[in-house]
Design a protein around this motif. Structure first.
Motif, PDB file in Angstrom:
ATOM      1  N   UNK A  25       0.853  -1.187   0.000  1.00  0.00           N
ATOM      2  CA  UNK A  25       0.000   0.000   0.000  1.00  0.00           C
ATOM      3  C   UNK A  25       0.889   1.237   0.000  1.00  0.00           C
ATOM      4  N   UNK A  26       0.545   2.182  -0.852  1.00  0.00           N
ATOM      5  CA  UNK A  26       1.358   3.390  -0.961  1.00  0.00           C
ATOM      6  C   UNK A  26       0.854   4.507  -0.072  1.00  0.00           C
ATOM      7  N   UNK A  27      -0.316   4.331   0.541  1.00  0.00           N
ATOM      8  CA  UNK A  27      -0.838   5.378   1.397  1.00  0.00           C
ATOM      9  C   UNK A  27      -1.580   6.460   0.636  1.00  0.00           C
ATOM     10  N   UNK A  28      -1.705   6.297  -0.690  1.00  0.00           N
ATOM     11  CA  UNK A  28      -2.426   7.273  -1.480  1.00  0.00           C
ATOM     12  C   UNK A  28      -3.867   6.826  -1.630  1.00  0.00           C
ATOM     13  N   UNK A  29      -4.755   7.803  -1.667  1.00  0.00           N
ATOM     14  CA  UNK A  29      -6.145   7.507  -1.869  1.00  0.00           C
ATOM     15  C   UNK A  29      -6.399   7.236  -3.334  1.00  0.00           C
ATOM     16  N   UNK A  30      -7.258   6.284  -3.602  1.00  0.00           N
ATOM     17  CA  UNK A  30      -7.576   5.958  -4.988  1.00  0.00           C
ATOM     18  C   UNK A  30      -8.439   7.066  -5.574  1.00  0.00           C
ATOM     19  N   UNK A  31      -8.049   7.598  -6.716  1.00  0.00           N
ATOM     20  CA  UNK A  31      -8.792   8.677  -7.347  1.00  0.00           C
ATOM     21  C   UNK A  31      -9.938   8.078  -8.148  1.00  0.00           C
ATOM     22  N   UNK A  32     -11.149   8.497  -7.819  1.00  0.00           N
ATOM     23  CA  UNK A  32     -12.320   8.026  -8.548  1.00  0.00           C
ATOM     24  C   UNK A  32     -12.627   8.989  -9.678  1.00  0.00           C
ATOM     25  N   UNK A  33     -13.185   8.462 -10.728  1.00  0.00           N
ATOM     26  CA  UNK A  33     -13.604   9.274 -11.870  1.00  0.00           C
ATOM     27  C   UNK A  33     -15.064   8.986 -12.151  1.00  0.00           C
ATOM     28  N   UNK A  34     -15.719   9.960 -12.729  1.00  0.00           N
ATOM     29  CA  UNK A  34     -17.123   9.813 -13.093  1.00  0.00           C
ATOM     30  C   UNK A  34     -17.267   8.728 -14.158  1.00  0.00           C
ATOM     31  N   UNK A  35     -18.274   7.887 -14.002  1.00  0.00           N
ATOM     32  CA  UNK A  35     -18.512   6.809 -14.961  1.00  0.00           C
ATOM     33  C   UNK A  35     -19.016   7.335 -16.299  1.00  0.00           C
ATOM     34  N   UNK A  36     -19.677   8.490 -16.268  1.00  0.00           N
ATOM     35  CA  UNK A  36     -20.304   9.015 -17.473  1.00  0.00           C
ATOM     36  C   UNK A  36     -19.368   9.909 -18.285  1.00  0.00           C
ATOM     37  N   UNK A  37     -18.729  10.877 -17.611  1.00  0.00           N
ATOM     38  CA  UNK A  37     -17.913  11.836 -18.361  1.00  0.00           C
ATOM     39  C   UNK A  37     -16.412  11.693 -18.094  1.00  0.00           C
ATOM     40  N   UNK A  38     -16.009  10.913 -17.088  1.00  0.00           N
ATOM     41  CA  UNK A  38     -14.597  10.694 -16.807  1.00  0.00           C
ATOM     42  C   UNK A  38     -13.946  11.793 -15.991  1.00  0.00           C
ATOM     43  N   UNK A  39     -14.723  12.721 -15.481  1.00  0.00           N
ATOM     44  CA  UNK A  39     -14.166  13.829 -14.703  1.00  0.00           C
ATOM     45  C   UNK A  39     -13.745  13.354 -13.314  1.00  0.00           C
ATOM     46  N   UNK A  40     -12.621  13.882 -12.797  1.00  0.00           N
ATOM     47  CA  UNK A  40     -12.223  13.526 -11.432  1.00  0.00           C
ATOM     48  C   UNK A  40     -12.910  14.390 -10.373  1.00  0.00           C
ATOM     49  N   UNK A  41     -13.790  15.288 -10.783  1.00  0.00           N
ATOM     50  CA  UNK A  41     -14.447  16.216  -9.866  1.00  0.00           C
ATOM     51  C   UNK A  41     -15.712  15.596  -9.290  1.00  0.00           C
ATOM     52  N   UNK A  42     -15.568  14.564  -8.471  1.00  0.00           N
ATOM     53  CA  UNK A  42     -16.733  13.988  -7.824  1.00  0.00           C
ATOM     54  C   UNK A  42     -16.670  14.311  -6.340  1.00  0.00           C
ATOM     55  N   UNK A  43     -17.853  14.544  -5.760  1.00  0.00           N
ATOM     56  CA  UNK A  43     -17.960  14.995  -4.380  1.00  0.00           C
ATOM     57  C   UNK A  43     -19.033  14.160  -3.688  1.00  0.00           C
ATOM     58  N   UNK A  44     -18.815  13.838  -2.427  1.00  0.00           N
ATOM     59  CA  UNK A  44     -19.791  13.092  -1.642  1.00  0.00           C
ATOM     60  C   UNK A  44     -21.052  13.938  -1.443  1.00  0.00           C
ATOM     61  N   UNK A  45     -22.218  13.276  -1.464  1.00  0.00           N
ATOM     62  CA  UNK A  45     -23.468  14.001  -1.246  1.00  0.00           C
ATOM     63  C   UNK A  45     -23.512  14.631   0.138  1.00  0.00           C
ATOM     64  N   UNK A  46     -22.918  13.963   1.116  1.00  0.00           N
ATOM     65  CA  UNK A  46     -22.906  14.530   2.465  1.00  0.00           C
ATOM     66  C   UNK A  46     -22.125  15.844   2.498  1.00  0.00           C
ATOM     67  N   UNK A  47     -21.052  15.912   1.742  1.00  0.00           N
ATOM     68  CA  UNK A  47     -20.261  17.146   1.688  1.00  0.00           C
ATOM     69  C   UNK A  47     -21.036  18.248   0.967  1.00  0.00           C
ATOM     70  N   UNK A  48     -21.706  17.905  -0.126  1.00  0.00           N
ATOM     71  CA  UNK A  48     -22.526  18.896  -0.837  1.00  0.00           C
ATOM     72  C   UNK A  48     -23.634  19.427   0.065  1.00  0.00           C
ATOM     73  N   UNK A  49     -24.226  18.550   0.840  1.00  0.00           N
ATOM     74  CA  UNK A  49     -25.308  18.952   1.740  1.00  0.00           C
ATOM     75  C   UNK A  49     -24.790  19.908   2.809  1.00  0.00           C
ATOM     76  N   UNK A  50     -23.644  19.594   3.388  1.00  0.00           N
ATOM     77  CA  UNK A  50     -23.077  20.464   4.420  1.00  0.00           C
ATOM     78  C   UNK A  50     -22.640  21.815   3.864  1.00  0.00           C
ATOM     79  N   UNK A  51     -22.026  21.804   2.683  1.00  0.00           N
ATOM     80  CA  UNK A  51     -21.538  23.057   2.107  1.00  0.00           C
ATOM     81  C   UNK A  51     -22.674  23.983   1.687  1.00  0.00           C
ATOM     82  N   UNK A  52     -23.813  23.417   1.298  1.00  0.00           N
ATOM     83  CA  UNK A  52     -24.904  24.250   0.801  1.00  0.00           C
ATOM     84  C   UNK A  52     -25.937  24.614   1.831  1.00  0.00           C
TER      85      UNK A  52
END
Length: 151
Positions: free
Chosen positions: A3-30
Motif C-alpha cells: 500500500x502506498x498510502x495514497x487515496x484511490x482517485x475516482x472518476x465519473x462513470x459518465x464523463x470521466x471527470x475527477x471532480x466527484x464529491x460526496x453528497x454529504x459534503x454537498x449537503x453540508x456546504x450548501x
C-alpha cells in the motif's frame, strides 16, 4: 502489493471527470443557518436540497390521518351507547347502527396500529440501508451523475 498510502482517485462513470464529491459534503456546504434580531432559520442551495439525506418516517401524519375517524366514531359511539341505556328502549335498527359505528371505530384503531407497525419497521429495517447508500453516494460536479461507491 504494498500500500502506498495514497487515496484511490475516482472518476465519473459518465464523463470521466475527477471532480466527484460526496453528497454529504454537498449537503453540508450548501446548508447555512442564520439568525437575526427577529428571525432565525436555515437556507439551502438547490444542490444541497437535491443532496439531502433520507429521513426516517414520522408518526404525526398517521395520527392526523387516522385520528379524525377514530375521534368521530368514538364520540358518536359513546353518545349512541348512552342513548341506548336510557329508559325508552331503542329500535333494532338503532342498535345495529351503534354496533356498526363501534366496529368502524375498532377498524380505524387497528388501521392506526398497523400503520404504526409499518412506520416502525421502515425506520428499523429500510432507513439504515437508505442512509448508508446516501453516505456512499458521490455526485459529479461536471455532469451531475450520482454514483454509489462502496469502500
Amino acid at each position: 502489493m504494498a500500500a502506498t498510502g495514497q487515496e484511490m482517485a475516482y472518476r465519473c462513470e459518465q464523463c470521466g471527470s475527477p471532480e466527484i464529491v460526496a453528497l454529504s459534503q454537498l449537503y453540508e456546504q450548501g446548508t447555512r443557518s442564520f439568525s437575526g434580531r427577529f428571525t432565525s432559520g436555515v437556507s439551502q442551495s438547490y444542490t444541497a436540497k437535491a443532496a439531502s439525506p433520507p429521513r426516517p418516517r414520522g408518526y404525526l401524519r398517521a395520527c392526523l390521518g387516522w385520528g379524525f375517524p377514530i375521534f368521530f366514531c368514538g364520540l358518536w359511539g359513546a353518545a349512541s351507547m348512552s342513548a341506548l341505556l336510557r329508559p325508552p328502549r331503542a329500535t333494532p335498527a338503532f342498535v345495529g347502527t351503534v354496533v356498526v359505528l363501534l366496529l368502524f371505530g375498532l377498524m380505524f384503531v387497528l388501521g392506526l396500529l398497523f400503520n404504526f407497525y409499518k412506520i416502525a419497521r421502515f425506520n428499523r429495517e429500510v432507513y439504515p440501508h437508505l442512509h448508508s447508500d446516501w453516505a456512499h453516494t458521490f455526485m459529479c460536479r461536471r455532469c451531475g451523475k450520482n454514483s454509489l461507491i462502496r469502500p
